[in-house]
Motif scaffolding. Structure first.
Motif, PDB file in Angstrom:
ATOM      1  N   VAL A 172      -9.731   6.197   6.557  1.00  0.00           N
ATOM      2  CA  VAL A 172      -9.475   7.510   7.141  1.00  0.00           C
ATOM      3  C   VAL A 172      -8.000   7.588   7.519  1.00  0.00           C
ATOM      4  O   VAL A 172      -7.476   6.717   8.223  1.00  0.00           O
ATOM      5  CB  VAL A 172     -10.359   7.745   8.381  1.00  0.00           C
ATOM      6  N   ILE A 173      -7.348   8.657   7.044  1.00  0.00           N
ATOM      7  CA  ILE A 173      -5.924   8.869   7.322  1.00  0.00           C
ATOM      8  C   ILE A 173      -5.791  10.088   8.234  1.00  0.00           C
ATOM      9  O   ILE A 173      -6.281  11.172   7.919  1.00  0.00           O
ATOM     10  CB  ILE A 173      -5.129   9.101   6.031  1.00  0.00           C
ATOM     11  N   ALA A 190      -8.523   6.338  12.944  1.00  0.00           N
ATOM     12  CA  ALA A 190      -7.643   6.176  11.780  1.00  0.00           C
ATOM     13  C   ALA A 190      -7.530   4.734  11.315  1.00  0.00           C
ATOM     14  O   ALA A 190      -7.325   3.814  12.110  1.00  0.00           O
ATOM     15  CB  ALA A 190      -6.253   6.723  12.089  1.00  0.00           C
ATOM     16  N   ASP A 191      -7.641   4.558  10.009  1.00  0.00           N
ATOM     17  CA  ASP A 191      -7.229   3.317   9.364  1.00  0.00           C
ATOM     18  C   ASP A 191      -5.748   3.384   9.000  1.00  0.00           C
ATOM     19  O   ASP A 191      -5.111   2.348   8.788  1.00  0.00           O
ATOM     20  CB  ASP A 191      -8.058   3.078   8.102  1.00  0.00           C
ATOM     21  N   GLU A 192      -5.250   4.606   8.904  1.00  0.00           N
ATOM     22  CA  GLU A 192      -3.839   4.829   8.584  1.00  0.00           C
ATOM     23  C   GLU A 192      -3.353   6.043   9.354  1.00  0.00           C
ATOM     24  O   GLU A 192      -4.082   7.039   9.492  1.00  0.00           O
ATOM     25  CB  GLU A 192      -3.658   5.064   7.079  1.00  0.00           C
ATOM     26  N   PHE A 193      -2.128   5.954   9.867  1.00  0.00           N
ATOM     27  CA  PHE A 193      -1.506   7.111  10.505  1.00  0.00           C
ATOM     28  C   PHE A 193      -0.298   7.513   9.671  1.00  0.00           C
ATOM     29  O   PHE A 193       0.579   6.699   9.402  1.00  0.00           O
ATOM     30  CB  PHE A 193      -1.072   6.816  11.937  1.00  0.00           C
ATOM     31  N   ASN A 194      -0.269   8.782   9.273  1.00  0.00           N
ATOM     32  CA  ASN A 194       0.803   9.281   8.412  1.00  0.00           C
ATOM     33  C   ASN A 194       1.614  10.344   9.129  1.00  0.00           C
ATOM     34  O   ASN A 194       1.063  11.260   9.746  1.00  0.00           O
ATOM     35  CB  ASN A 194       0.213   9.870   7.129  1.00  0.00           C
ATOM     36  N   LEU A 195       2.923  10.220   9.031  1.00  0.00           N
ATOM     37  CA  LEU A 195       3.809  11.242   9.586  1.00  0.00           C
ATOM     38  C   LEU A 195       4.685  11.788   8.462  1.00  0.00           C
ATOM     39  O   LEU A 195       5.502  11.058   7.901  1.00  0.00           O
ATOM     40  CB  LEU A 195       4.682  10.668  10.699  1.00  0.00           C
ATOM     41  N   PRO A 196       4.512  13.060   8.087  1.00  0.00           N
ATOM     42  CA  PRO A 196       5.270  13.609   6.967  1.00  0.00           C
ATOM     43  C   PRO A 196       6.572  14.271   7.398  1.00  0.00           C
ATOM     44  O   PRO A 196       6.649  14.931   8.438  1.00  0.00           O
ATOM     45  CB  PRO A 196       4.303  14.657   6.391  1.00  0.00           C
ATOM     46  N   PHE A 197       7.608  14.050   6.587  1.00  0.00           N
ATOM     47  CA  PHE A 197       8.839  14.838   6.623  1.00  0.00           C
ATOM     48  C   PHE A 197       9.567  14.774   7.969  1.00  0.00           C
ATOM     49  O   PHE A 197      10.075  15.778   8.462  1.00  0.00           O
ATOM     50  CB  PHE A 197       8.540  16.301   6.249  1.00  0.00           C
ATOM     51  N   GLN A 198       9.619  13.591   8.546  1.00  0.00           N
ATOM     52  CA  GLN A 198      10.315  13.390   9.811  1.00  0.00           C
ATOM     53  C   GLN A 198      11.393  12.336   9.648  1.00  0.00           C
ATOM     54  O   GLN A 198      11.338  11.490   8.761  1.00  0.00           O
ATOM     55  CB  GLN A 198       9.328  12.962  10.900  1.00  0.00           C
ATOM     56  N   VAL A 225      -2.442   1.161   9.434  1.00  0.00           N
ATOM     57  CA  VAL A 225      -1.308   1.276   8.515  1.00  0.00           C
ATOM     58  C   VAL A 225      -0.471   2.471   8.957  1.00  0.00           C
ATOM     59  O   VAL A 225      -1.002   3.555   9.218  1.00  0.00           O
ATOM     60  CB  VAL A 225      -1.786   1.482   7.066  1.00  0.00           C
ATOM     61  N   PHE A 226       0.836   2.302   9.042  1.00  0.00           N
ATOM     62  CA  PHE A 226       1.731   3.392   9.425  1.00  0.00           C
ATOM     63  C   PHE A 226       2.541   3.820   8.205  1.00  0.00           C
ATOM     64  O   PHE A 226       3.238   3.006   7.591  1.00  0.00           O
ATOM     65  CB  PHE A 226       2.648   2.962  10.571  1.00  0.00           C
ATOM     66  N   SER A 227       2.423   5.107   7.852  1.00  0.00           N
ATOM     67  CA  SER A 227       3.023   5.586   6.609  1.00  0.00           C
ATOM     68  C   SER A 227       3.851   6.839   6.835  1.00  0.00           C
ATOM     69  O   SER A 227       3.660   7.580   7.806  1.00  0.00           O
ATOM     70  CB  SER A 227       1.934   5.862   5.566  1.00  0.00           C
ATOM     71  N   SER A 228       4.756   7.078   5.896  1.00  0.00           N
ATOM     72  CA  SER A 228       5.597   8.273   5.896  1.00  0.00           C
ATOM     73  C   SER A 228       5.408   9.022   4.582  1.00  0.00           C
ATOM     74  O   SER A 228       5.090   8.415   3.554  1.00  0.00           O
ATOM     75  CB  SER A 228       7.082   7.894   6.046  1.00  0.00           C
ATOM     76  N   ALA A 229       5.597  10.336   4.620  1.00  0.00           N
ATOM     77  CA  ALA A 229       5.609  11.155   3.405  1.00  0.00           C
ATOM     78  C   ALA A 229       6.940  11.879   3.351  1.00  0.00           C
ATOM     79  O   ALA A 229       7.346  12.532   4.328  1.00  0.00           O
ATOM     80  CB  ALA A 229       4.458  12.159   3.415  1.00  0.00           C
TER      81      ALA A 229
END
Length: 308
Positions: A172-173, A190-198, A225-229
């Motif tokens: 789950v993101i 969350a299994d992953e946390f995503n932060l887009p366009f920062q 998991v910490f991710s960026s978009a």
């Protein structure tokens, strides 16, 4: 460092185009193919031939690909009843042999709801929180048992909680910039946390909030998991970069400031900066010109090998 391909089909893409991009991404060694979940274009794009549904698309790709993981950034909670959504996602996981990841958000784009007659509730976040509990609860209910839920917005009675996903747990993101409620939900689900366009600095601050919320909830932040978009615009020369920026209607300097733009070496350095400053360990490359497969090939050849 995982690199994933992230597409925005509402801006204009047929299923056949998405299939070509997904297969190319798989062949080139990218970790995953993701798509947005929108029904209306944004900005100046023509949006032709029209929107494609995220989970119908992923169901098709599940049968046409073999290795690459598939998911959404992010499914809008306002589009689907949680019980139906749990069935859809579990079925696509079955169809893919267990390669689905579930990005899930509250929904925000009111105009697309108006355009297609989809209710846009004022209390989106409380509904979203209940939907998270329902979807994950349905998937985790042991076979042979039933799932019940009584909330303010949804009630499920004696659900058989079927079908079950192929994976023991579908990742789950959860993502977003909210400073309080979003980190709390991420810490729980969350299994992953995503932060887009920062920026790297703003990303670090939000990741820090999520890590603190996890600790407060009795959870090890390292389990997330910490991710960026970030939008990608990579070129072997200045002319290539300028051409690709023009094709997506963006300014080169703006892309360099706010995305992953420049030479392959510059993009590798920018990704490493996110890793060092914020702890990003996964990057979703927003690819906006889906006809430019040479762009994917360049990234696979000149960026991906340097991020292992």
């Amino acid at each position: 460092m995982d690199l994933r391909i992230f597409t925005e089909p509402q801006q204009g893409a047929s299923y056949d185009t998405l299939l070509t991009v997904a297969k190319t991404a798989e062949d080139l060694g990218f970790d995953a193919f993701f798509r947005s979940d929108h029904y209306l274009k944004m900005g100046d794009a023509d949006g032709l031939p029209g929107p494609t549904d995220a989970w119908i698309t992923l169901a098709g790709l599940a049968r046409e690909t073999h290795r690459i993981r598939l998911g959404t950034l992010v499914t809008a909670a306002t589009f689907r009843h949680p019980g139906v959504l749990a069935i859809e996602v579990a079925q696509v996981d079955n169809m893919s042999g267990g390669r689905v990841e579930f990005g899930f958000g509250a929904g925000w784009f009111e105009a697309e709801h108006q355009a297609y007659g989809i209710p846009f509730p004022a209390d989106k976040f409380p509904r979203y929180e209940e939907q998270l509990a329902i979807v994950t609860g349905l998937w985790s209910t042991p076979p042979g048992e039933t799932f019940n839920f009584a909330g303010q917005h949804f009630t499920l009675t004696d659900s058989p909680a079927l079908p079950k996903p192929t994976q023991p747990k579908i990742p789950v993101i959860i993502g977003g910039t909210g400073p309080k409620r979003t980190p709390r939900l991420a810490a729980r689900y969350a299994d992953e946390f995503n932060l887009p366009f920062q920026s790297p600095e703003d990303t670090a601050a939000q990741f820090g909030r999520v890590r603190k919320a996890a600790v407060d909830a009795g959870r090890d932040p390292q389990d997330i998991v910490f991710s960026s978009a970030l939008v990608a615009c990579v070129g072997a020369s200045d002319a290539d970069i300028a051409r690709r920026a023009a094709a997506i209607g963006r300014d080169v300097e703006e892309l360099k400031a706010n995305g992953l733009a420049g030479s392959p070496q510059q993009v590798v350095e920018k990704i490493r900066h996110y890793e060092e400053v914020a702890g990003t360990s996964r990057v979703y490359l927003q690819i906006l010109d889906l006809g430019d497969l040479a762009h994917l090939e360049l990234i696979a050849d000149e960026v991906l090998p340097h991020l292992g």
